[in-house]
Design a protein around this motif. Structure first.
Motif, PDB file in Angstrom:
ATOM      1  N   LEU A   1       0.835  -1.191   0.000  1.00  0.00           N
ATOM      2  CA  LEU A   1       0.000   0.000   0.000  1.00  0.00           C
ATOM      3  C   LEU A   1       0.868   1.238   0.000  1.00  0.00           C
ATOM      4  O   LEU A   1       1.770   1.371   0.802  1.00  0.00           O
ATOM      5  CB  LEU A   1      -0.898  -0.002   1.236  1.00  0.00           C
ATOM      6  CG  LEU A   1      -1.879   1.142   1.362  1.00  0.00           C
ATOM      7  CD1 LEU A   1      -2.885   1.096   0.217  1.00  0.00           C
ATOM      8  CD2 LEU A   1      -2.609   1.043   2.685  1.00  0.00           C
ATOM      9  N   GLU A   2       0.597   2.131  -0.954  1.00  0.00           N
ATOM     10  CA  GLU A   2       1.351   3.368  -1.031  1.00  0.00           C
ATOM     11  C   GLU A   2       0.548   4.495  -0.416  1.00  0.00           C
ATOM     12  O   GLU A   2      -0.652   4.564  -0.565  1.00  0.00           O
ATOM     13  CB  GLU A   2       1.663   3.720  -2.483  1.00  0.00           C
ATOM     14  CG  GLU A   2       2.641   2.778  -3.121  1.00  0.00           C
ATOM     15  CD  GLU A   2       3.002   3.209  -4.522  1.00  0.00           C
ATOM     16  OE1 GLU A   2       3.004   4.421  -4.801  1.00  0.00           O
ATOM     17  OE2 GLU A   2       3.269   2.308  -5.328  1.00  0.00           O
ATOM     18  N   VAL A   3       1.227   5.359   0.282  1.00  0.00           N
ATOM     19  CA  VAL A   3       0.608   6.548   0.841  1.00  0.00           C
ATOM     20  C   VAL A   3       1.163   7.730   0.069  1.00  0.00           C
ATOM     21  O   VAL A   3       2.368   7.957   0.053  1.00  0.00           O
ATOM     22  CB  VAL A   3       0.910   6.701   2.351  1.00  0.00           C
ATOM     23  CG1 VAL A   3       0.319   7.985   2.881  1.00  0.00           C
ATOM     24  CG2 VAL A   3       0.408   5.495   3.111  1.00  0.00           C
ATOM     25  N   ASN A   4       0.276   8.445  -0.629  1.00  0.00           N
ATOM     26  CA  ASN A   4       0.712   9.604  -1.408  1.00  0.00           C
ATOM     27  C   ASN A   4       0.961  10.772  -0.480  1.00  0.00           C
ATOM     28  O   ASN A   4       0.120  11.136   0.318  1.00  0.00           O
ATOM     29  CB  ASN A   4      -0.347   9.980  -2.444  1.00  0.00           C
ATOM     30  CG  ASN A   4      -0.489   8.925  -3.512  1.00  0.00           C
ATOM     31  OD1 ASN A   4       0.476   8.269  -3.874  1.00  0.00           O
ATOM     32  ND2 ASN A   4      -1.692   8.741  -4.012  1.00  0.00           N
TER      33      ASN A   4
ATOM     34  N   HIS B   1       0.178  17.327   3.055  1.00  0.00           N
ATOM     35  CA  HIS B   1       0.155  15.999   3.671  1.00  0.00           C
ATOM     36  C   HIS B   1      -0.610  16.014   4.989  1.00  0.00           C
ATOM     37  O   HIS B   1      -0.363  16.833   5.862  1.00  0.00           O
ATOM     38  CB  HIS B   1       1.589  15.517   3.906  1.00  0.00           C
ATOM     39  CG  HIS B   1       1.672  14.195   4.602  1.00  0.00           C
ATOM     40  ND1 HIS B   1       1.263  13.036   3.988  1.00  0.00           N
ATOM     41  CD2 HIS B   1       2.084  13.852   5.839  1.00  0.00           C
ATOM     42  CE1 HIS B   1       1.431  12.032   4.838  1.00  0.00           C
ATOM     43  NE2 HIS B   1       1.934  12.501   5.959  1.00  0.00           N
ATOM     44  N   ASP B   2      -1.548  15.102   5.102  1.00  0.00           N
ATOM     45  CA  ASP B   2      -2.332  14.937   6.325  1.00  0.00           C
ATOM     46  C   ASP B   2      -1.925  13.605   6.943  1.00  0.00           C
ATOM     47  O   ASP B   2      -2.361  12.547   6.488  1.00  0.00           O
ATOM     48  CB  ASP B   2      -3.820  14.962   6.009  1.00  0.00           C
ATOM     49  CG  ASP B   2      -4.695  14.800   7.230  1.00  0.00           C
ATOM     50  OD1 ASP B   2      -4.170  14.521   8.338  1.00  0.00           O
ATOM     51  OD2 ASP B   2      -5.923  14.937   7.089  1.00  0.00           O
ATOM     52  N   PRO B   3      -1.068  13.621   7.971  1.00  0.00           N
ATOM     53  CA  PRO B   3      -0.583  12.370   8.536  1.00  0.00           C
ATOM     54  C   PRO B   3      -1.700  11.516   9.138  1.00  0.00           C
ATOM     55  O   PRO B   3      -1.634  10.296   9.084  1.00  0.00           O
ATOM     56  CB  PRO B   3       0.440  12.794   9.591  1.00  0.00           C
ATOM     57  CG  PRO B   3       0.201  14.237   9.829  1.00  0.00           C
ATOM     58  CD  PRO B   3      -0.471  14.789   8.625  1.00  0.00           C
ATOM     59  N   VAL B   4      -2.723  12.130   9.690  1.00  0.00           N
ATOM     60  CA  VAL B   4      -3.829  11.357  10.264  1.00  0.00           C
ATOM     61  C   VAL B   4      -4.550  10.593   9.161  1.00  0.00           C
ATOM     62  O   VAL B   4      -4.845   9.402   9.305  1.00  0.00           O
ATOM     63  CB  VAL B   4      -4.800  12.271  11.047  1.00  0.00           C
ATOM     64  CG1 VAL B   4      -6.018  11.496  11.513  1.00  0.00           C
ATOM     65  CG2 VAL B   4      -4.082  12.911  12.229  1.00  0.00           C
ATOM     66  N   ALA B   5      -4.816  11.258   8.052  1.00  0.00           N
ATOM     67  CA  ALA B   5      -5.478  10.583   6.930  1.00  0.00           C
ATOM     68  C   ALA B   5      -4.601   9.458   6.388  1.00  0.00           C
ATOM     69  O   ALA B   5      -5.099   8.381   6.049  1.00  0.00           O
ATOM     70  CB  ALA B   5      -5.805  11.591   5.838  1.00  0.00           C
TER      71      ALA B   5
ATOM     72  N   LEU C   1      -4.447   1.880   8.392  1.00  0.00           N
ATOM     73  CA  LEU C   1      -5.217   1.102   9.353  1.00  0.00           C
ATOM     74  C   LEU C   1      -6.461   0.463   8.759  1.00  0.00           C
ATOM     75  O   LEU C   1      -6.803  -0.665   9.089  1.00  0.00           O
ATOM     76  CB  LEU C   1      -5.632   1.987  10.539  1.00  0.00           C
ATOM     77  CG  LEU C   1      -4.534   2.405  11.497  1.00  0.00           C
ATOM     78  CD1 LEU C   1      -5.086   3.396  12.513  1.00  0.00           C
ATOM     79  CD2 LEU C   1      -3.954   1.196  12.208  1.00  0.00           C
ATOM     80  N   TYR C   2      -7.164   1.211   7.911  1.00  0.00           N
ATOM     81  CA  TYR C   2      -8.479   0.772   7.494  1.00  0.00           C
ATOM     82  C   TYR C   2      -8.603   0.322   6.050  1.00  0.00           C
ATOM     83  O   TYR C   2      -9.586  -0.316   5.699  1.00  0.00           O
ATOM     84  CB  TYR C   2      -9.499   1.897   7.715  1.00  0.00           C
ATOM     85  CG  TYR C   2      -9.673   2.280   9.154  1.00  0.00           C
ATOM     86  CD1 TYR C   2     -10.413   1.483  10.012  1.00  0.00           C
ATOM     87  CD2 TYR C   2      -9.113   3.442   9.666  1.00  0.00           C
ATOM     88  CE1 TYR C   2     -10.581   1.836  11.341  1.00  0.00           C
ATOM     89  CE2 TYR C   2      -9.276   3.803  10.987  1.00  0.00           C
ATOM     90  CZ  TYR C   2     -10.010   2.993  11.819  1.00  0.00           C
ATOM     91  OH  TYR C   2     -10.174   3.344  13.134  1.00  0.00           O
ATOM     92  N   ALA C   3      -7.666   0.635   5.191  1.00  0.00           N
ATOM     93  CA  ALA C   3      -7.835   0.347   3.770  1.00  0.00           C
ATOM     94  C   ALA C   3      -8.058  -1.134   3.502  1.00  0.00           C
ATOM     95  O   ALA C   3      -8.852  -1.502   2.651  1.00  0.00           O
ATOM     96  CB  ALA C   3      -6.633   0.856   2.980  1.00  0.00           C
TER      97      ALA C   3
END
Length: 98
Positions: free
Chosen positions: A2-5, A10-14, A20-22
């Motif tokens: 899973l990649e985090v763009n 940048h919103d670290p919480v998002a 966590l949930y994807a």
């Protein structure tokens, strides 16, 4: 993987929520509709909050389709868990426990 763009906003919480949930399992189909109804929410309201058509919520609640990995699944998973925290009796009654 899973990649985090990461962007300039940048919103670290998002980003953590995505991790966590994807791919987290959703609550069982049997409690999805009852949880929504316990909160007094319509399928239309849930659909608008998540950014899908009401038919998608209907299908998720029926178990004929699961939301794909990504922000919409994350949002639906968070919603279900939040409703389960607020209405634990729905989980108990759906499982058949006294």
């Amino acid at each position: 993987m899973l990649e985090v763009n990461v962007t300039t906003t940048h919103d670290p919480v998002a980003s953590v929520d995505v991790l966590l949930y994807a791919h987290a399992p959703l609550l069982p189909v049997a409690v999805r509709g009852p949880l929504r109804r316990a909160a007094g929410l319509s399928q239309q309201q849930v659909a608008e909050a998540i950014g899908v058509q009401p038919l998608a919520v209907l299908r998720w609640e029926a178990g004929s389709v699961e939301p794909r990995s990504g922000p919409r699944r994350t949002a639906y998973s968070r919603l279900l868990q939040g409703l389960a925290d607020q209405y634990p009796d729905v989980l108990t009654s759906a499982s058949g426990e006294p």
